[in-house]
Write a protein that holds these residues in place. Sequence first.
Motif, PDB file in Angstrom:
ATOM      1  N   THR A  25      30.267  32.591  35.249  1.00  0.00           N
ATOM      2  CA  THR A  25      29.647  32.475  33.940  1.00  0.00           C
ATOM      3  C   THR A  25      28.191  32.070  34.100  1.00  0.00           C
ATOM      4  O   THR A  25      27.860  31.253  34.947  1.00  0.00           O
ATOM      5  N   GLY A  26      27.345  32.649  33.268  1.00  0.00           N
ATOM      6  CA  GLY A  26      25.934  32.283  33.264  1.00  0.00           C
ATOM      7  C   GLY A  26      25.249  32.904  32.068  1.00  0.00           C
ATOM      8  O   GLY A  26      25.755  33.844  31.471  1.00  0.00           O
ATOM      9  N   GLN A  27      24.102  32.345  31.701  1.00  0.00           N
ATOM     10  CA  GLN A  27      23.348  32.924  30.591  1.00  0.00           C
ATOM     11  C   GLN A  27      22.646  34.207  31.023  1.00  0.00           C
ATOM     12  O   GLN A  27      22.335  35.057  30.203  1.00  0.00           O
ATOM     13  N   THR A  28      22.409  34.328  32.332  1.00  0.00           N
ATOM     14  CA  THR A  28      21.773  35.528  32.868  1.00  0.00           C
ATOM     15  C   THR A  28      22.594  36.034  34.053  1.00  0.00           C
ATOM     16  O   THR A  28      23.341  35.258  34.664  1.00  0.00           O
ATOM     17  N   PRO A  29      22.455  37.309  34.409  1.00  0.00           N
ATOM     18  CA  PRO A  29      23.166  37.818  35.586  1.00  0.00           C
ATOM     19  C   PRO A  29      22.785  37.043  36.853  1.00  0.00           C
ATOM     20  O   PRO A  29      23.622  36.790  37.706  1.00  0.00           O
ATOM     21  N   ARG A  30      21.528  36.614  36.958  1.00  0.00           N
ATOM     22  CA  ARG A  30      21.088  35.880  38.148  1.00  0.00           C
ATOM     23  C   ARG A  30      21.818  34.542  38.284  1.00  0.00           C
ATOM     24  O   ARG A  30      22.184  34.138  39.394  1.00  0.00           O
ATOM     25  N   GLN A  31      22.028  33.837  37.181  1.00  0.00           N
ATOM     26  CA  GLN A  31      22.771  32.570  37.239  1.00  0.00           C
ATOM     27  C   GLN A  31      24.166  32.796  37.802  1.00  0.00           C
ATOM     28  O   GLN A  31      24.630  32.043  38.662  1.00  0.00           O
ATOM     29  N   ALA A  32      24.843  33.825  37.317  1.00  0.00           N
ATOM     30  CA  ALA A  32      26.184  34.138  37.803  1.00  0.00           C
ATOM     31  C   ALA A  32      26.128  34.559  39.275  1.00  0.00           C
ATOM     32  O   ALA A  32      26.993  34.184  40.068  1.00  0.00           O
ATOM     33  N   ALA A  33      25.096  35.306  39.653  1.00  0.00           N
ATOM     34  CA  ALA A  33      24.957  35.760  41.048  1.00  0.00           C
ATOM     35  C   ALA A  33      24.743  34.579  41.990  1.00  0.00           C
ATOM     36  O   ALA A  33      25.279  34.567  43.100  1.00  0.00           O
ATOM     37  N   LEU A  34      23.981  33.584  41.574  1.00  0.00           N
ATOM     38  CA  LEU A  34      23.779  32.401  42.410  1.00  0.00           C
ATOM     39  C   LEU A  34      25.096  31.666  42.638  1.00  0.00           C
ATOM     40  O   LEU A  34      25.372  31.189  43.738  1.00  0.00           O
ATOM     41  N   LYS A  35      25.913  31.589  41.607  1.00  0.00           N
ATOM     42  CA  LYS A  35      27.234  30.955  41.752  1.00  0.00           C
ATOM     43  C   LYS A  35      28.095  31.743  42.737  1.00  0.00           C
ATOM     44  O   LYS A  35      28.776  31.173  43.584  1.00  0.00           O
ATOM     45  N   ALA A  36      28.053  33.070  42.629  1.00  0.00           N
ATOM     46  CA  ALA A  36      28.828  33.914  43.545  1.00  0.00           C
ATOM     47  C   ALA A  36      28.311  33.768  44.975  1.00  0.00           C
ATOM     48  O   ALA A  36      29.097  33.702  45.924  1.00  0.00           O
ATOM     49  N   ALA A  37      27.002  33.685  45.146  1.00  0.00           N
ATOM     50  CA  ALA A  37      26.410  33.587  46.484  1.00  0.00           C
ATOM     51  C   ALA A  37      26.795  32.277  47.171  1.00  0.00           C
ATOM     52  O   ALA A  37      26.929  32.234  48.390  1.00  0.00           O
ATOM     53  N   ARG A  38      27.003  31.220  46.405  1.00  0.00           N
ATOM     54  CA  ARG A  38      27.398  29.947  47.014  1.00  0.00           C
ATOM     55  C   ARG A  38      28.782  30.018  47.655  1.00  0.00           C
ATOM     56  O   ARG A  38      29.139  29.175  48.451  1.00  0.00           O
ATOM     57  N   ARG A  39      29.539  31.030  47.327  1.00  0.00           N
ATOM     58  CA  ARG A  39      30.869  31.209  47.930  1.00  0.00           C
ATOM     59  C   ARG A  39      30.817  31.983  49.246  1.00  0.00           C
ATOM     60  O   ARG A  39      31.825  32.107  49.927  1.00  0.00           O
ATOM     61  N   LEU A  40      29.651  32.511  49.588  1.00  0.00           N
ATOM     62  CA  LEU A  40      29.507  33.209  50.859  1.00  0.00           C
ATOM     63  C   LEU A  40      29.602  32.196  51.996  1.00  0.00           C
ATOM     64  O   LEU A  40      29.413  30.998  51.795  1.00  0.00           O
ATOM     65  N   ASP A  41      29.853  32.670  53.197  1.00  0.00           N
ATOM     66  CA  ASP A  41      29.956  31.796  54.366  1.00  0.00           C
ATOM     67  C   ASP A  41      28.568  31.255  54.705  1.00  0.00           C
ATOM     68  O   ASP A  41      27.698  32.011  55.135  1.00  0.00           O
ATOM     69  N   PRO A  42      28.328  29.946  54.517  1.00  0.00           N
ATOM     70  CA  PRO A  42      26.974  29.420  54.734  1.00  0.00           C
ATOM     71  C   PRO A  42      26.636  29.254  56.212  1.00  0.00           C
ATOM     72  O   PRO A  42      27.497  28.985  57.041  1.00  0.00           O
ATOM     73  N   THR A  43      25.352  29.412  56.543  1.00  0.00           N
ATOM     74  CA  THR A  43      24.852  29.173  57.896  1.00  0.00           C
ATOM     75  C   THR A  43      24.175  27.801  57.925  1.00  0.00           C
ATOM     76  O   THR A  43      24.117  27.102  56.923  1.00  0.00           O
ATOM     77  N   ASP A  44      23.607  27.438  59.085  1.00  0.00           N
ATOM     78  CA  ASP A  44      22.979  26.126  59.220  1.00  0.00           C
ATOM     79  C   ASP A  44      21.587  26.043  58.614  1.00  0.00           C
ATOM     80  O   ASP A  44      21.087  24.956  58.371  1.00  0.00           O
ATOM     81  N   SER A  45      20.955  27.198  58.396  1.00  0.00           N
ATOM     82  CA  SER A  45      19.629  27.188  57.767  1.00  0.00           C
ATOM     83  C   SER A  45      19.418  28.494  57.000  1.00  0.00           C
ATOM     84  O   SER A  45      20.058  29.497  57.291  1.00  0.00           O
ATOM     85  N   GLU A  46      18.483  28.464  56.052  1.00  0.00           N
ATOM     86  CA  GLU A  46      18.207  29.668  55.271  1.00  0.00           C
ATOM     87  C   GLU A  46      17.692  30.795  56.161  1.00  0.00           C
ATOM     88  O   GLU A  46      18.022  31.958  55.966  1.00  0.00           O
ATOM     89  N   ALA A  47      16.914  30.450  57.192  1.00  0.00           N
ATOM     90  CA  ALA A  47      16.356  31.462  58.093  1.00  0.00           C
ATOM     91  C   ALA A  47      17.450  32.215  58.853  1.00  0.00           C
ATOM     92  O   ALA A  47      17.293  33.392  59.171  1.00  0.00           O
ATOM     93  N   GLN A  48      18.567  31.545  59.150  1.00  0.00           N
ATOM     94  CA  GLN A  48      19.671  32.176  59.887  1.00  0.00           C
ATOM     95  C   GLN A  48      20.634  32.937  58.977  1.00  0.00           C
ATOM     96  O   GLN A  48      21.456  33.702  59.456  1.00  0.00           O
ATOM     97  N   ALA A  49      20.555  32.723  57.700  1.00  0.00           N
ATOM     98  CA  ALA A  49      21.537  33.277  56.759  1.00  0.00           C
ATOM     99  C   ALA A  49      21.498  34.799  56.744  1.00  0.00           C
ATOM    100  O   ALA A  49      20.435  35.406  56.643  1.00  0.00           O
ATOM    101  N   SER A  50      22.685  35.397  56.858  1.00  0.00           N
ATOM    102  CA  SER A  50      22.759  36.852  56.768  1.00  0.00           C
ATOM    103  C   SER A  50      22.959  37.231  55.306  1.00  0.00           C
ATOM    104  O   SER A  50      23.658  36.564  54.559  1.00  0.00           O
TER     105      SER A  50
END
Length: 104
Positions: A25-50
């Motif tokens: 849920t979000g007021q914009t598609p981007r808000q919902a996309a950020l929530k979905a992205a947090r469920r991805l497998d996180p790496t140790d740093s943003e630079a390493q993130a695939s």
Amino acid sequence: MTSTSDNPRNFTLREENGEETSVFTGQTPRQAALKAARRLDPTDSEAQASREEFRLREKGTKKLHIYEGWAWREQAPDDKPDWMAETITEANVSKEGIEHLDEL
């Protein structure tokens, strides 16, 4: 009177086979996309993130929002509440485009 931007919108995560698995849920598609992205497998740093592509369909429409998202772990801020973990998952997204489905 409230404007439509005050009302949350629902977006479903759409798999390659057309199956819709999760709702964000979000007021914009981007808000919902950020929530979905947090469920991805996180790496140790943003630079390493695939980066991983995913698609969100706004419920009640045939509009498919296509995003590339990535997630990473970060130290929680010093002023974090007691219940918050020492490390948190951060995420970012980049919009790749919009498709219109022929049918649902």
